[in-house]
Design an enzyme around this catalytic site. Structure first.
Site, PDB file in Angstrom:
ATOM      1  N   ARG A  53       0.872  -1.171   0.000  1.00  0.00           N
ATOM      2  CA  ARG A  53       0.000   0.000   0.000  1.00  0.00           C
ATOM      3  C   ARG A  53       0.910   1.223   0.000  1.00  0.00           C
ATOM      4  NH1 ARG A  53       2.376   1.926   3.751  1.00  0.00           N
ATOM      5  NH2 ARG A  53       0.809   3.529   3.795  1.00  0.00           N
ATOM      6  N   ALA A  55       0.780   5.146  -2.096  1.00  0.00           N
ATOM      7  CA  ALA A  55       0.566   5.450  -3.516  1.00  0.00           C
ATOM      8  C   ALA A  55       1.733   5.038  -4.425  1.00  0.00           C
ATOM      9  CB  ALA A  55       0.246   6.936  -3.659  1.00  0.00           C
ATOM     10  N   ARG A  90      -7.490  -0.437  -6.565  1.00  0.00           N
ATOM     11  CA  ARG A  90      -7.729   0.633  -5.577  1.00  0.00           C
ATOM     12  C   ARG A  90      -7.958   1.936  -6.355  1.00  0.00           C
ATOM     13  NH1 ARG A  90      -4.163   1.122  -0.400  1.00  0.00           N
ATOM     14  NH2 ARG A  90      -6.095   2.083   0.335  1.00  0.00           N
ATOM     15  N   GLN A 203      -1.996   2.400  10.021  1.00  0.00           N
ATOM     16  CA  GLN A 203      -0.700   2.461   9.316  1.00  0.00           C
ATOM     17  C   GLN A 203       0.334   3.253  10.108  1.00  0.00           C
ATOM     18  OE1 GLN A 203      -3.686   3.027   7.915  1.00  0.00           O
ATOM     19  NE2 GLN A 203      -3.729   2.555   5.746  1.00  0.00           N
ATOM     20  N   ASP A 244      -2.031  10.777  -1.860  1.00  0.00           N
ATOM     21  CA  ASP A 244      -2.384   9.796  -2.894  1.00  0.00           C
ATOM     22  C   ASP A 244      -2.736  10.439  -4.219  1.00  0.00           C
ATOM     23  OD1 ASP A 244      -3.041   8.550  -0.142  1.00  0.00           O
ATOM     24  OD2 ASP A 244      -2.746   6.897  -1.546  1.00  0.00           O
ATOM     25  N   ASN A 254      -5.482  12.606   0.765  1.00  0.00           N
ATOM     26  CA  ASN A 254      -4.612  11.698   1.539  1.00  0.00           C
ATOM     27  C   ASN A 254      -5.477  10.925   2.528  1.00  0.00           C
ATOM     28  OD1 ASN A 254      -2.004  10.649   2.225  1.00  0.00           O
ATOM     29  ND2 ASN A 254      -2.083  11.826   4.110  1.00  0.00           N
TER      30      ASN A 254
HETATM   31  O1  MRU Z   1      -4.488   3.257   2.298  1.00  0.00           O
HETATM   32  P1  MRU Z   1      -3.003   3.447   2.190  1.00  0.00           P
HETATM   33  O2  MRU Z   1      -2.240   2.878   3.335  1.00  0.00           O
HETATM   34  O3  MRU Z   1      -2.481   2.995   0.849  1.00  0.00           O
HETATM   35  O4  MRU Z   1      -2.823   5.027   2.252  1.00  0.00           O
HETATM   36  C1  MRU Z   1      -1.540   5.567   2.212  1.00  0.00           C
HETATM   37  C2  MRU Z   1      -1.519   7.029   2.350  1.00  0.00           C
HETATM   38  O5  MRU Z   1      -2.535   7.673   2.516  1.00  0.00           O
HETATM   39  C3  MRU Z   1      -0.185   7.704   2.188  1.00  0.00           C
HETATM   40  O6  MRU Z   1      -0.120   8.878   2.958  1.00  0.00           O
HETATM   41  C4  MRU Z   1       0.014   8.067   0.708  1.00  0.00           C
HETATM   42  O7  MRU Z   1      -0.188   6.975  -0.102  1.00  0.00           O
HETATM   43  C5  MRU Z   1       1.382   8.606   0.465  1.00  0.00           C
HETATM   44  S1  MRU Z   1       2.599   7.342   0.523  1.00  0.00           S
HETATM   45  C6  MRU Z   1       4.091   8.008   0.139  1.00  0.00           C
END
Ligand code: MRU
Length: 371
Positions: A53, A55, A90, A203, A244, A254
């Site tokens: 996971r 982005a 996604r 996370q 994202d 985000n």
């Molecule tokens: O749902 P996720 O864990 O994929 O979400 C991740 C985020 O929101 C991060 O802040 C974003 O992807 C930036 S990662 C460099």
């Protein structure tokens, strides 16, 4: 970055030279498990279930999904099918579409027999570019932390708040929001990171805290609603988050809860920065609130929590009143007006159409080029 002294990227080719190895992020922070992915379907499952996971990593993993598809059958039909199947995994992080467009655009003009080898070369380049971009983001963000440290005159550490995980696990290496933090820590600047736990999937508590701990960066995990209180009491000098998808006008999508942190930062005059690689900018989107698809995930992620028991077993428990429905919006959009600046690989941009255009003059939005 290193785990127990061994350098890892979050994705790499296995020793066989064709299958794909990723760190299974659903097992962290308790177990460090490498998962081997051998088919496009396995890649899709890994993205959908969030074994991978973040982005940039989602994009890089999808690129390797195309490689595996081309290895099985390099026809136009399979290329298009892999593109659509991976794109559907996604919806919010635009890096997924960016990587798939890049791969298909490069492969389509080639003869089918050339496609598999070309796909692996292209995916490797996407990964290497991501590492270089994130390192540059780190250098640009480091200057901000250095300035704050100079103002603190060494009396106390620079306190930085971050949300979700935008560290090396979310990218191929270094991370976006955490890259400046790693570089500042390595440069000997005293700092401390407030880590939002980031419900429902945690996370922050599971991944960001694990990363920072492994690197020796001082940090404290807080529940998601604490940030405003800390800011009111002068306990946050700077917020840095990842993203994202950034619109052409500088709005930032985000992880859910980012908007509330930005509101609190604005009210307390705490600088709020967003770190991003250029593939995260969606030049086709002007209105983040109306045009960015917000992923909604299973309600069970809200009503249940999974963790490690005292006896060392993994257990999932119910935490909500039985029968109550739950909503699980995974992302929100922070308007550009609440953002102090966008930390990119090319420098720090104002969060605005003009600010982004100044750093990326080659980009002209196809739909809105005359705006
Ligand atoms: O749902 P996720 O864990 O994929 O979400 C991740 C985020 O929101 C991060 O802040 C974003 O992807 C930036 S990662 C460099």
């Amino acid at each position: 970055m290193k785990v127990d002294g061994v350098h890892y990227r979050s994705i790499r080719l296995a020793a066989d030279g064709w299958s794909v190895e990723v760190i299974d992020q659903t097992k962290l922070p308790h177990d460090f498990v490498i998962a081997r992915l051998t088919t496009p379907d396995e890649i899709a499952v890994a993205i959908r279930t969030m074994q991978v996971r973040g982005a940039p990593l989602i994009g890089a993993t999808a690129a390797y999904g195309v490689c595996l598809a081309m290895r099985e059958d390099p026809s136009d039909r399979v290329l298009d099918h892999a593109y659509e199947m991976l794109l559907a995994t996604r919806p919010t992080a635009v890096n997924l579409r960016w990587a798939l467009d890049d791969m298909r655009g490069a492969l389509r003009p080639l003869a089918p027999r050339e496609r598999a080898a070309a796909a692996y070369r292209r995916a490797a380049r996407i990964c290497d570019d991501d590492v270089a971009i994130n390192r540059a983001i780190g250098d640009n963000g480091l200057k901000l932390i250095r300035d704050l440290a100079a103002r603190a005159k060494g009396d106390r550490p620079v306190n930085i708040l971050t949300h979700c995980n935008a560290g090396w696990l979310a990218t191929v290496d270094w991370g976006t929001a955490l890259a400046p933090i790693y570089l500042a820590h390595d440069a000997g600047i005293p700092l401390h990171v407030w880590v939002d736990e980031t419900r429902p999937r945690n996370q922050g508590a599971a991944l960001t805290a694990w990363e920072l701990g492994r690197h020796g960066v001082p940090h404290t995990v807080i529940v998601d609603n604490v940030g405003g209180h800390l800011m009111q009491h002068g306990m946050v000098d700077l917020c840095i988050v990842g993203t994202d998808r950034v619109t052409a006008a500088g709005d930032v999508c985000n992880k859910i809860g980012t908007y509330l942190k930005a509101l609190a930062a604005h009210d307390n005059r705490v600088p709020f920065y967003v770190a991003l690689p250029s593939p995260t900018i969606d030049w086709t989107v002007a209105d983040g609130l109306r045009e960015i698809p917000i992923e909604q995930r299973e309600s069970a992620e809200v009503t249940r929590v999974t963790g490690r028991t005292a006896s060392g077993e993994t257990a999932t428990v119910e935490i909500a009143a039985p029968g109550s429905p739950a909503a699980n919006y995974a992302f929100d959009v922070t308007p550009a007006r609440l953002i102090t600046g966008l930390i990119t690989d090319r420098g720090i941009a104002a969060a605005s159409r003009e600010g982004l255009r100044r750093l990326y003059p080659e980009q002209v939005s196809p739909r809105r080029s005359v705006v």
